[in-house]
Design an enzyme around this catalytic site. Sequence first.
Site, PDB file in Angstrom:
ATOM      1  N   GLU A 174       4.621  -4.781   2.509  1.00 20.57           N
ATOM      2  CA  GLU A 174       4.711  -3.767   3.578  1.00 20.57           C
ATOM      3  C   GLU A 174       3.467  -3.849   4.476  1.00 20.57           C
ATOM      4  O   GLU A 174       2.795  -2.848   4.727  1.00 20.57           O
ATOM      5  CB  GLU A 174       4.901  -2.368   2.989  1.00 20.57           C
ATOM      6  CG  GLU A 174       6.224  -2.243   2.259  1.00 20.57           C
ATOM      7  CD  GLU A 174       6.705  -0.810   1.988  1.00 20.57           C
ATOM      8  OE1 GLU A 174       5.937   0.142   2.206  1.00 20.57           O
ATOM      9  OE2 GLU A 174       7.885  -0.667   1.575  1.00 20.57           O
ATOM     10  N   GLU A 296      12.565  -4.159  -2.751  1.00 25.53           N
ATOM     11  CA  GLU A 296      12.498  -2.718  -3.046  1.00 25.53           C
ATOM     12  C   GLU A 296      13.779  -2.075  -2.529  1.00 25.53           C
ATOM     13  O   GLU A 296      14.077  -2.160  -1.328  1.00 25.53           O
ATOM     14  CB  GLU A 296      11.276  -2.069  -2.391  1.00 25.53           C
ATOM     15  CG  GLU A 296       9.975  -2.484  -3.055  1.00 25.53           C
ATOM     16  CD  GLU A 296       8.758  -1.711  -2.562  1.00 25.53           C
ATOM     17  OE1 GLU A 296       8.914  -0.523  -2.161  1.00 25.53           O
ATOM     18  OE2 GLU A 296       7.661  -2.289  -2.573  1.00 25.53           O
TER      19      GLU A 296
HETATM   20  O1  AHR Z   1       8.225   1.999  -4.472  1.00 26.49           O
HETATM   21  C1  AHR Z   1       7.328   2.929  -3.939  1.00 26.49           C
HETATM   22  C2  AHR Z   1       6.659   2.440  -2.666  1.00 26.49           C
HETATM   23  O2  AHR Z   1       7.617   2.316  -1.652  1.00 26.49           O
HETATM   24  C3  AHR Z   1       6.013   1.084  -2.717  1.00 26.49           C
HETATM   25  O3  AHR Z   1       4.729   1.115  -3.222  1.00 26.49           O
HETATM   26  C4  AHR Z   1       5.984   0.680  -1.280  1.00 26.49           C
HETATM   27  O4  AHR Z   1       6.018  -0.721  -1.119  1.00 26.49           O
HETATM   28  C5  AHR Z   1       7.184   1.388  -0.684  1.00 26.49           C
HETATM   29  O5  AHR Z   1       6.872   2.041   0.470  1.00 26.49           O
END
Ligand code: AHR
Length: 496
Positions: A174, A296
């Site tokens: 990110e 994710e």
């Molecule tokens: O999964 C929780 C968070 O969500 C992670 O650390 C981040 O990469 C995303 O914004």
Amino acid sequence: MANRVTINADMPAGTINRNIYGHFSEHLGRCIYEGIWVGEDSPIPNTNGIRNDVVAALRNINIPVLRWPGGCFADEYHWKDGVGPRESRKRMINTHWGGVVENNHFGTHEFLMLCEMLECEPYISGNVGSGTVQEMSEWVEYMTFDGVSPMAQWREENGREKPWKLKYFGVGNENWGCGGSMRPEYYADEYRRYQTYVRNYGGNKIHKIACGPNVADYNWMEVVMREAHRMMDSISLHYYTVPGEWHAKGAATGFSEDEWFVTLHKALYMDELIKRHSTIMDKYDPDKRVGLVVDEWGTWFDVEPGTNPGFLYQQNTIRDALVAGLTLHIFHEHCDRVRMANIAQAINVLQSVILTEGEKMVLTPTYHVFDMYKVHQDATQLKAEFESEPYVRGGQSIPQVSVSASKDAEGRIHVSLCNLDNANGAEVAIDLRGLAASGLTVTGTELTASAKDAHNTFEQPDAVSPKPFREFAVNGTSVSAKLSPMSVTVLELSAV
Ligand code: AHR
């Protein structure tokens, strides 16, 4: 009967990469500490500090790959603080997640030992946001170099003589946000620089994963692909299913019927995201060499009342099971591009497969979907034509049923079906064509519940658990099935 599916047993549509069934474990809340790592002196049964019950549960679902150490934590993590004698490791503040003290007891050696216990591939995210090129380069050298070098020697001094095999390495996480607030043009250049020093040593070949977009940031995908696609093996995508807004996401239990519907509606958005991002990728990579890694995904609700807001602890219901089932179907459908996905997160954080409380452990409804669906891992996706009844609410419509079919190495066909409607059952007619057989034997498993927020607790760990499914009739190579409301069903079809 209006839910109809024709499965073409003779029309393979790609391989469902087992890594689509991957998981993610961050130094966040109680995922690593308590969820995985309890330390060697803990009364909780463990092997070298890693809890035995969690390892057994994850092995049971054939966990193929595990991502670590973050998440946002990755771009603040300095790996050298997490090796060497534990008692002298540096302590740091986990600024993203609750401001708690991180004692670095779970570091590189512990993570790679965990992956060996799980027999899964490690996927490590490196620090671009606040780390140096040298630090990243030396981490890879430390883990994988098989000759004489400063890092290999340090690894040996720390108790590991042989290098580990490391395939998956993420160059930042990110970086458009918590990983450095970069513009795509800037990240693309940083990616090119950092990845240059992520070396392949000996027989170890690293699969480099670039940081991809947040949700529908198509410009990020366009710029990073344009500037760097030749230097990457995959690019990531993050999308979470949030029924409300970020400041009021909605509760994990006790939600309304509208929230039920909107959650599933939003989960289905994954399909559009993958299609549109893939179209951009096709422009620069028409041969689909570069994979899309959804590293994710999952539901994100308000934290459980009374818990630390920075720990992201939420319950997990039959609604989560349906989000998991239909999202995995979407990944199957796009298996030509989607080569890995990592649900967030494995234990005690967001859409977990496992919850723990001290020595107690419970498997969530999402866990059971991963268990039931493991038959799809590395199987051949079969082309299917499908018509579903609409599921309508508040003027919005989504398909009532989601379906996916695959053939395994032994020739068995598995059909997974999700009935998204919490109030009505669904009749589905399945026709199998292209099979050199006149009949079928069928068995089935179903996950369902009597309340839309039914979940498993430490007191009632099996409230939502898979049961044999018998609500079907077979006629030659056709099957008609009656799905319960809010259910996930897997049928196994074998030719006779
Ligand atoms: O999964 C929780 C968070 O969500 C992670 O650390 C981040 O990469 C995303 O914004």
